[in-house]
Design a protein around this motif. Structure first.
Motif, PDB file in Angstrom:
ATOM      1  N   THR A  65      38.507  31.030  37.493  1.00 14.81           N
ATOM      2  CA  THR A  65      38.328  30.351  38.877  1.00 14.81           C
ATOM      3  C   THR A  65      39.266  29.229  39.019  1.00 14.81           C
ATOM      4  O   THR A  65      39.628  29.213  40.194  1.00 14.81           O
ATOM      5  CB  THR A  65      36.950  29.547  38.178  1.00 14.81           C
ATOM      6  N   ALA A  66      39.995  28.442  37.846  1.00 16.57           N
ATOM      7  CA  ALA A  66      41.239  27.729  38.220  1.00 16.57           C
ATOM      8  C   ALA A  66      42.256  28.095  38.760  1.00 16.57           C
ATOM      9  O   ALA A  66      42.774  27.634  39.577  1.00 16.57           O
ATOM     10  CB  ALA A  66      41.249  26.780  36.949  1.00 16.57           C
ATOM     11  N   SER A  67      42.406  29.402  38.302  1.00 13.83           N
ATOM     12  CA  SER A  67      43.565  29.914  38.850  1.00 13.83           C
ATOM     13  C   SER A  67      43.721  30.593  40.053  1.00 13.83           C
ATOM     14  O   SER A  67      44.526  30.899  40.608  1.00 13.83           O
ATOM     15  CB  SER A  67      44.075  31.185  37.882  1.00 13.83           C
ATOM     16  N   TRP A  68      42.523  30.543  40.581  1.00 10.77           N
ATOM     17  CA  TRP A  68      42.366  30.983  42.055  1.00 10.77           C
ATOM     18  C   TRP A  68      41.969  29.824  43.143  1.00 10.77           C
ATOM     19  O   TRP A  68      41.643  30.193  44.266  1.00 10.77           O
ATOM     20  CB  TRP A  68      41.220  32.125  42.134  1.00 10.77           C
ATOM     21  N   ALA A 264      47.472  28.965  32.310  1.00 11.29           N
ATOM     22  CA  ALA A 264      48.396  30.117  32.334  1.00 11.29           C
ATOM     23  C   ALA A 264      48.260  31.362  31.844  1.00 11.29           C
ATOM     24  O   ALA A 264      48.825  32.285  32.648  1.00 11.29           O
ATOM     25  CB  ALA A 264      49.798  29.339  31.672  1.00 11.29           C
ATOM     26  N   LEU A 265      47.553  31.554  31.052  1.00  9.77           N
ATOM     27  CA  LEU A 265      47.203  32.893  30.771  1.00  9.77           C
ATOM     28  C   LEU A 265      46.249  33.530  31.618  1.00  9.77           C
ATOM     29  O   LEU A 265      46.224  34.813  31.848  1.00  9.77           O
ATOM     30  CB  LEU A 265      46.441  32.946  29.348  1.00  9.77           C
ATOM     31  N   ALA A 266      45.326  32.727  32.365  1.00  6.21           N
ATOM     32  CA  ALA A 266      44.607  33.166  33.281  1.00  6.21           C
ATOM     33  C   ALA A 266      45.613  33.785  34.560  1.00  6.21           C
ATOM     34  O   ALA A 266      45.428  34.759  35.087  1.00  6.21           O
ATOM     35  CB  ALA A 266      43.641  32.327  33.759  1.00  6.21           C
ATOM     36  N   LEU A 267      46.634  32.890  34.758  1.00  7.36           N
ATOM     37  CA  LEU A 267      47.677  33.181  35.748  1.00  7.36           C
ATOM     38  C   LEU A 267      48.413  34.447  35.418  1.00  7.36           C
ATOM     39  O   LEU A 267      48.595  35.340  36.312  1.00  7.36           O
ATOM     40  CB  LEU A 267      48.368  32.119  36.157  1.00  7.36           C
ATOM     41  N   SER A 268      48.675  34.648  34.279  1.00  5.70           N
ATOM     42  CA  SER A 268      49.354  35.631  33.741  1.00  5.70           C
ATOM     43  C   SER A 268      48.548  37.094  33.887  1.00  5.70           C
ATOM     44  O   SER A 268      49.078  38.167  34.267  1.00  5.70           O
ATOM     45  CB  SER A 268      49.645  35.674  32.225  1.00  5.70           C
ATOM     46  N   LEU A 269      47.213  36.980  33.722  1.00  3.12           N
ATOM     47  CA  LEU A 269      46.160  38.093  33.886  1.00  3.12           C
ATOM     48  C   LEU A 269      46.123  38.356  35.430  1.00  3.12           C
ATOM     49  O   LEU A 269      46.069  39.696  35.709  1.00  3.12           O
ATOM     50  CB  LEU A 269      44.902  37.557  33.445  1.00  3.12           C
ATOM     51  N   ASP A 270      46.122  37.415  36.342  1.00  2.00           N
ATOM     52  CA  ASP A 270      46.279  37.514  37.632  1.00  2.00           C
ATOM     53  C   ASP A 270      47.498  38.451  37.873  1.00  2.00           C
ATOM     54  O   ASP A 270      47.534  39.297  38.807  1.00  2.00           O
ATOM     55  CB  ASP A 270      46.435  36.224  38.330  1.00  2.00           C
ATOM     56  N   MET A 271      48.544  38.077  37.219  1.00  2.00           N
ATOM     57  CA  MET A 271      49.795  38.979  37.906  1.00  2.00           C
ATOM     58  C   MET A 271      49.577  40.262  37.144  1.00  2.00           C
ATOM     59  O   MET A 271      50.173  41.347  37.836  1.00  2.00           O
ATOM     60  CB  MET A 271      51.085  38.197  36.898  1.00  2.00           C
TER      61      MET A 271
END
Length: 294
Positions: A65-68, A264-271
């Motif tokens: 949620t924070a990564s979005w 940062a791992l959540a952002l990596s998952l988004d990628m």
């Protein structure tokens, strides 16, 4: 009197076939083990960390949620925009260049261009950034010689980064589209000319429809390459252009906020999800193109 044919025993042949199949699996085991260690464990670590709240250790979607939201969402959209613009320009510029290579009568020139494209397509990172800074930076050779600063040129901006990305994306497009251009049948052009079609009509109604899956597939491939680029962007623009790869680096190092490693791992998952969507589009397009040009 009826002749009796000798009975052929297929059991040994079947046993040999099963033995070969089992030996084949044994030969693949080292590759599967390497894949599981080199790709499976990092993927599991990213997935586990993306859904784990660092402060409590509980599983939650808070990191996703924070990564979005906020700066992270801006960086994700910035990467998508940069990758889409760079890939579109590289596709438009790479197609005529590849066509010129394919139709060239000079074999040495053609081989030289394709060899150079193979080298430049893999030339990136800090060396590429240094080359552009020395050439087109604020104190670069061409910038001072041509007075580009007075004309509004700025390497350390979105469009400056696009120009840098085109340096390796256009050669990659040339390598991608050249086999498809070589697969165009000479008979198709002759049939179009016999029916009174001009060269522009041939390309509009025959060549481009056949090449469209390959062009879209090449665009998707270039998009993925630009989307994953990190070293070149961080060496040139730093944090002045919001990109998801730079946000991941900042979150892991605690450059802006401390304790954001799992974000940062959540952002990596988004990628990974974006890359998965890219491959889901790319593979069917490649199969369709191969069916036309086979």
């Amino acid at each position: 009197m009826t002749a009796t044919l000798p009975r052929v025993d297929t059991a040994p042949a079947a046993a040999v076939k099963r033995r070969r199949r089992s030996l084949g699996w044994v030969a693949v085991v080292p590759l599967l083990a390497f894949t599981a260690v080199a790709f499976g464990l990092p993927a599991w670590a990213v997935l586990d960390g993306a859904f784990t709240v660092k402060s409590t250790g509980a599983y939650s979607t808070a990191n996703l949620t924070a990564s979005w939201q906020g700066a992270y969402l801006t960086a994700l959209l910035g990467s998508v925009k940069l990758s889409a613009v760079s890939a579109a320009l590289a596709t438009l510029l790479g197609l005529p260049l590849a066509q010129a290579v394919v139709t060239s009568r000079h074999r040495a020139l053609r081989e030289a261009v394709l060899t150079a494209s193979g080298v430049l397509a893999n030339f990136g990172g800090v060396p590429l950034a240094f080359a552009f800074v020395a050439t087109l930076g604020n104190a670069g050779v061409l910038t001072r010689h041509l007075g580009l600063t007075d004309k509004g040129w700025d390497l350390y901006s979105f469009w400056g980064l696009v120009v840098v990305y085109l340096y390796f994306l256009i050669p990659l497009m040339v390598l991608t589209i050249t086999p498809a251009l070589e697969g165009l049948r000479v008979q198709w052009r002759e049939a179009a000319q016999n029916n009174g079609a001009t060269n522009a009509q041939y390309w509009l109604h025959v060549a481009l429809p056949v090449l469209l899956p390959t062009l879209l597939g090449g665009f998707v491939l270039l998009f993925g390459s630009a989307f994953a680029a990190y070293a070149t962007a961080t060496a040139i623009v730093g944090s002045s252009v919001p990109l998801i790869t730079l946000q991941i680096a900042d979150a892991l190092s605690g450059n802006v906020l401390v304790g954001q490693e799992n974000v940062a791992l959540a952002l990596s998952l988004d990628m990974v999800l974006v890359a998965g969507l890219v491959m889901a589009v790319y593979l069917p397009l490649q199969r369709r193109s191969a069916r036309w040009l086979a």
